[in-house]
Design an enzyme around this catalytic site. Sequence first.
Site, PDB file in Angstrom:
ATOM      1  N   HIS A 365      -6.236  -9.101  15.743  1.00  0.00           N
ATOM      2  CA  HIS A 365      -6.501 -10.541  15.830  1.00  0.00           C
ATOM      3  C   HIS A 365      -5.615 -11.299  16.795  1.00  0.00           C
ATOM      4  O   HIS A 365      -5.819 -12.488  17.008  1.00  0.00           O
ATOM      5  CB  HIS A 365      -6.370 -11.194  14.459  1.00  0.00           C
ATOM      6  CG  HIS A 365      -7.568 -10.992  13.588  1.00  0.00           C
ATOM      7  ND1 HIS A 365      -8.650 -11.831  13.611  1.00  0.00           N
ATOM      8  CD2 HIS A 365      -7.857 -10.025  12.691  1.00  0.00           C
ATOM      9  CE1 HIS A 365      -9.556 -11.404  12.748  1.00  0.00           C
ATOM     10  NE2 HIS A 365      -9.100 -10.292  12.179  1.00  0.00           N
ATOM     11  N   LYS A 556      -7.153 -27.497  13.765  1.00  0.00           N
ATOM     12  CA  LYS A 556      -6.807 -26.078  13.709  1.00  0.00           C
ATOM     13  C   LYS A 556      -5.346 -26.006  13.288  1.00  0.00           C
ATOM     14  O   LYS A 556      -4.680 -27.033  13.215  1.00  0.00           O
ATOM     15  CB  LYS A 556      -7.003 -25.417  15.079  1.00  0.00           C
ATOM     16  CG  LYS A 556      -6.406 -26.229  16.241  1.00  0.00           C
ATOM     17  CD  LYS A 556      -6.707 -25.620  17.614  1.00  0.00           C
ATOM     18  CE  LYS A 556      -8.095 -25.841  18.115  1.00  0.00           C
ATOM     19  NZ  LYS A 556      -8.885 -24.618  18.230  1.00  0.00           N
ATOM     20  N   ARG A 557      -4.847 -24.802  12.976  1.00  0.00           N
ATOM     21  CA  ARG A 557      -3.427 -24.688  12.679  1.00  0.00           C
ATOM     22  C   ARG A 557      -2.604 -25.306  13.798  1.00  0.00           C
ATOM     23  O   ARG A 557      -3.010 -25.271  14.974  1.00  0.00           O
ATOM     24  CB  ARG A 557      -3.035 -23.208  12.497  1.00  0.00           C
ATOM     25  CG  ARG A 557      -3.483 -22.616  11.190  1.00  0.00           C
ATOM     26  CD  ARG A 557      -2.904 -23.333  10.007  1.00  0.00           C
ATOM     27  NE  ARG A 557      -1.495 -22.994   9.863  1.00  0.00           N
ATOM     28  CZ  ARG A 557      -0.989 -22.389   8.790  1.00  0.00           C
ATOM     29  NH1 ARG A 557      -1.746 -22.083   7.751  1.00  0.00           N
ATOM     30  NH2 ARG A 557       0.298 -22.112   8.734  1.00  0.00           N
ATOM     31  N   LYS A 562      -1.660 -23.396  20.787  1.00  0.00           N
ATOM     32  CA  LYS A 562      -2.912 -24.168  20.718  1.00  0.00           C
ATOM     33  C   LYS A 562      -2.779 -25.525  21.423  1.00  0.00           C
ATOM     34  O   LYS A 562      -3.763 -26.213  21.660  1.00  0.00           O
ATOM     35  CB  LYS A 562      -3.340 -24.351  19.263  1.00  0.00           C
ATOM     36  CG  LYS A 562      -3.782 -23.037  18.591  1.00  0.00           C
ATOM     37  CD  LYS A 562      -4.124 -23.276  17.126  1.00  0.00           C
ATOM     38  CE  LYS A 562      -4.497 -22.007  16.369  1.00  0.00           C
ATOM     39  NZ  LYS A 562      -5.916 -21.640  16.512  1.00  0.00           N
ATOM     40  N   THR A 664     -12.863 -19.762  16.302  1.00  0.00           N
ATOM     41  CA  THR A 664     -14.192 -19.910  15.704  1.00  0.00           C
ATOM     42  C   THR A 664     -14.508 -21.388  15.527  1.00  0.00           C
ATOM     43  O   THR A 664     -15.674 -21.764  15.439  1.00  0.00           O
ATOM     44  CB  THR A 664     -14.284 -19.203  14.337  1.00  0.00           C
ATOM     45  OG1 THR A 664     -13.158 -19.605  13.538  1.00  0.00           O
ATOM     46  CG2 THR A 664     -14.309 -17.700  14.481  1.00  0.00           C
ATOM     47  N   LYS A 668     -18.151 -23.679  15.838  1.00  0.00           N
ATOM     48  CA  LYS A 668     -18.672 -24.641  14.848  1.00  0.00           C
ATOM     49  C   LYS A 668     -19.007 -25.969  15.519  1.00  0.00           C
ATOM     50  O   LYS A 668     -20.043 -26.584  15.229  1.00  0.00           O
ATOM     51  CB  LYS A 668     -17.634 -24.887  13.742  1.00  0.00           C
ATOM     52  CG  LYS A 668     -17.243 -23.649  12.947  1.00  0.00           C
ATOM     53  CD  LYS A 668     -16.008 -23.951  12.071  1.00  0.00           C
ATOM     54  CE  LYS A 668     -15.360 -22.677  11.571  1.00  0.00           C
ATOM     55  NZ  LYS A 668     -14.005 -22.911  11.024  1.00  0.00           N
TER      56      LYS A 668
HETATM   57  C1  PLP Z   1     -12.825 -22.512  11.453  1.00  0.00           C
HETATM   58  C2  PLP Z   1     -11.568 -22.866  10.783  1.00  0.00           C
HETATM   59  C3  PLP Z   1     -10.346 -22.510  11.346  1.00  0.00           C
HETATM   60  C4  PLP Z   1     -10.226 -21.809  12.668  1.00  0.00           C
HETATM   61  O1  PLP Z   1     -10.175 -22.780  13.701  1.00  0.00           O
HETATM   62  P1  PLP Z   1      -9.725 -22.398  15.184  1.00  0.00           P
HETATM   63  O2  PLP Z   1      -9.980 -23.654  15.949  1.00  0.00           O
HETATM   64  O3  PLP Z   1     -10.604 -21.278  15.633  1.00  0.00           O
HETATM   65  O4  PLP Z   1      -8.297 -22.038  15.126  1.00  0.00           O
HETATM   66  C5  PLP Z   1      -9.185 -22.860  10.686  1.00  0.00           C
HETATM   67  N1  PLP Z   1      -9.218 -23.532   9.521  1.00  0.00           N
HETATM   68  C6  PLP Z   1     -10.391 -23.905   8.954  1.00  0.00           C
HETATM   69  C7  PLP Z   1     -10.360 -24.655   7.675  1.00  0.00           C
HETATM   70  C8  PLP Z   1     -11.593 -23.589   9.557  1.00  0.00           C
HETATM   71  O5  PLP Z   1     -12.746 -23.955   8.973  1.00  0.00           O
END
Ligand code: PLP
Length: 820
Positions: A365, A556-557, A562, A664, A668
Amino acid sequence: MDTDLQVAPRTGMDVDAFKKDIEQHLHYTLAKDKFSTTQWDNYRSVVLSVMDRLHDRWIDTQQRYYREESKRVYYISMEFLIGRLMDNMLINLGLQDVAAEAFKEVGMDYDKIREAEVDAGLGNGGLGRLAACYLDSMATLGIPAIGYGIRYDYGIFDQEIENGWQVEKPDLWLKYGYPWGIVRPKIQHPVKFYGETTSYVDDQGREHFDWVNTHDVQALAYDTPIPGYRNDVVNHLRLWKAASSHLFDLKSFNQGEYIEAVRTNLQEENISRVLYPNDKVFKGQELRLKQEYFLVSASLRDAFERFKTQFDDLRKIPQKMAIQCNDTHPNLAIPELMRLLMDEENLEWEQSWDIVTKTINYTNHTLMPEALEQWPLSLMSNLLPRHTQIIREIDRRFLNSIEVQGNGADHRKNRMRIISNEMDSRVRMANLGIVGSHKVNGVSEIHSDLMKKTIFKDFYEKYPEKFTNVTNGITPRRWLRQCNRKLADLISEHIGDEWVTHLDQLEKVEPLAEDDTFREQFAEIKRKNKKRLADYIERELDVKVNPESIFDVQIKRIHEYKRQLMAAFHAITLYNRIKANPDGDFTPRTIIFAGKAAPGYTMAKLHIKLINCVADKINNDPDIGDKLKCVFLPNYSVSLAEIMIPATNLSEQISTAGMEASGTGNMKFALNGALTIGTLDGANIEIREQVGDENIFIFGLTVEDIDELRSSGYNPNEYVDGNEELQKIIAQLSNGFFSPEDDTEIFMPIINALLNQGDYFMVLADYDAYVKKQEEVEKVFNNPDEWNRRAIINVANMGHFSSDRSIRDYADEIWKVDVK
Ligand SMILES: *Cc1c(COP(=O)(O)O)cnc(C)c1O
């Protein structure tokens, strides 16, 4: 339904039956009347009614797998970021509208019931959410799969913001019980720790090993049903809870040390107490290794017993099971399966190794060195003496298989060793995973490519056939049908609803990008979703945002790679521009952040503080007004994502190139009609391929650019010297412009990281390209027809990013299981 009952109760799929069952459960199961019923009771009665309808299908599915002697897939993951399940269950059973009508008739409020559910937050971010999407897709594709994980008492912490700082609070998700999980008291497996190994030689001269004097803990199973989308398949997620293996130690009890005996129980139960809240960083804590082995041992024992009730030839294991390790965390499955086969089943090394290396697969990952698991050998050999022995032997045989001739051969060998040969030797879990598994996959094209070219280059040369790619995906059930019902319905009105399970069908939407009415309907849905988010922001933060503005979202985190910092710099840039020209013509924008920082990640927490300080300044400045707002929404979670993503115009995917393995969140957003501003990183690259370069805002350094820049000597100061706006930002952070009055130096660590420590994440190098690309974003946004056209084209081209496609890839290339 295959049921012996004369009249199957509580299984009707119509409004009347469902309504009656809700009422009956309230009364007969929960003993509540109209005076005492709470939203939680309403929610529980709904869950019970849904569970009644799942159980027939669940039992039938499992019996069929058994009868058909199906190959099983075991998806082992330390994290499952499930979120709420009620909507998902109702949608997949085809019951959502029935339930909505039934609620209405009994006087219940759908939204209130939904919100009574807690998020199951058993994960940190993308990796855990991926596992949850994959469960949905495996069930929808009818794959005989079980997810294995840990039932943490405390999931990811609740984030509160106090005075701009993140504060962590325990996540009490089990406080009132978890009605989707059912305990299986008879499914318990002992898990051993510590002790030592002994050996003896049998009459044939073969050496056998035993693991003795161990400290045992019980793993107790809790199952949550996972229905496929309208296909009557029900798989499950099996989560293990640690329980004491003895109620109390009789001996100490007799000696009057009752409290001591009970205390031991508590320590054992600590194994499943809490999810480690670190994302993509390795900390070598013993309790974490215990958790990893606890998960692996219980899950393999469970799978192994299932196999043995059906088959007697152990050589059939690779034909009858595929094990997928979600990152290196479950890679102890390799020595554990060796141990089961050799020590408990008396197979020889070669036979066992053949089975293991045909059964276990490992998903990588991240390439970031700080994330790679490397356990101190001393720690591992104390906790898992037999596994350490086996790993040593795997390593010895592996090293023998590498040719030692030529220049650099020793270096190569040292890089490839599973057990590093330093003073403090470490077990490299990734190396173990590659040597001991059938397939190793990365999670996007670029990531799988870099894996082969950089950190695993030596391994790729030795085992080219092991390496493959499976680009991540998201489930269209939750991430469109559930979170954006209006858009889902609009799409279905035009192209039918097959897209829910065949997301490629969305391509039929593309011509509608040229249809004025469709574009207007599409825009109207986005407006409503934005209004809903604006209301949420006002309730949470008491900040009024302009629903007509660009909703520019980064969720995101919080991680330096990032680059939330770069988006914060952009917010400051816009602020400074408006201040310099208060009557100028600006495109209104609302910049929205959310995300958790690991509790020990000081820099990430400072970034949250900075965002909140910048937001305060912007939101309270009368010169700024409606032109710009900035907010940080606390406690990012799956449920919050479901509100934010459908309301987004601009999706921020701005990681330093080469550092985001896939992402991911990016998928979305595009699926919900946001345009992406992003770097050529992770799945952004594949999104660009799908939607076309004209329909995505790509900027910044590429992986190759960054390589070059680093090797020619990156000097961040040059970028500041050449850019007045950047100079101003640096000055503002240094002189306390955004700081609280009592701590003007507060942001100096950020300045230091950028100017004195080399700006490892290249924020300054990419700043200018980012700001210029944001200007282009505004130009397009000011032409709504053009913006909406591009947004619709994005939606139409997201077929590739369905987790159904990812799971088909796993099934075809890695697991070799049939898909319907
Ligand atoms: C999809 C998702 C992530 C991943 O987000 P990234 O932008 O790909 O880091 C993290 N936390 C939650 C709650 C998510 O739904």
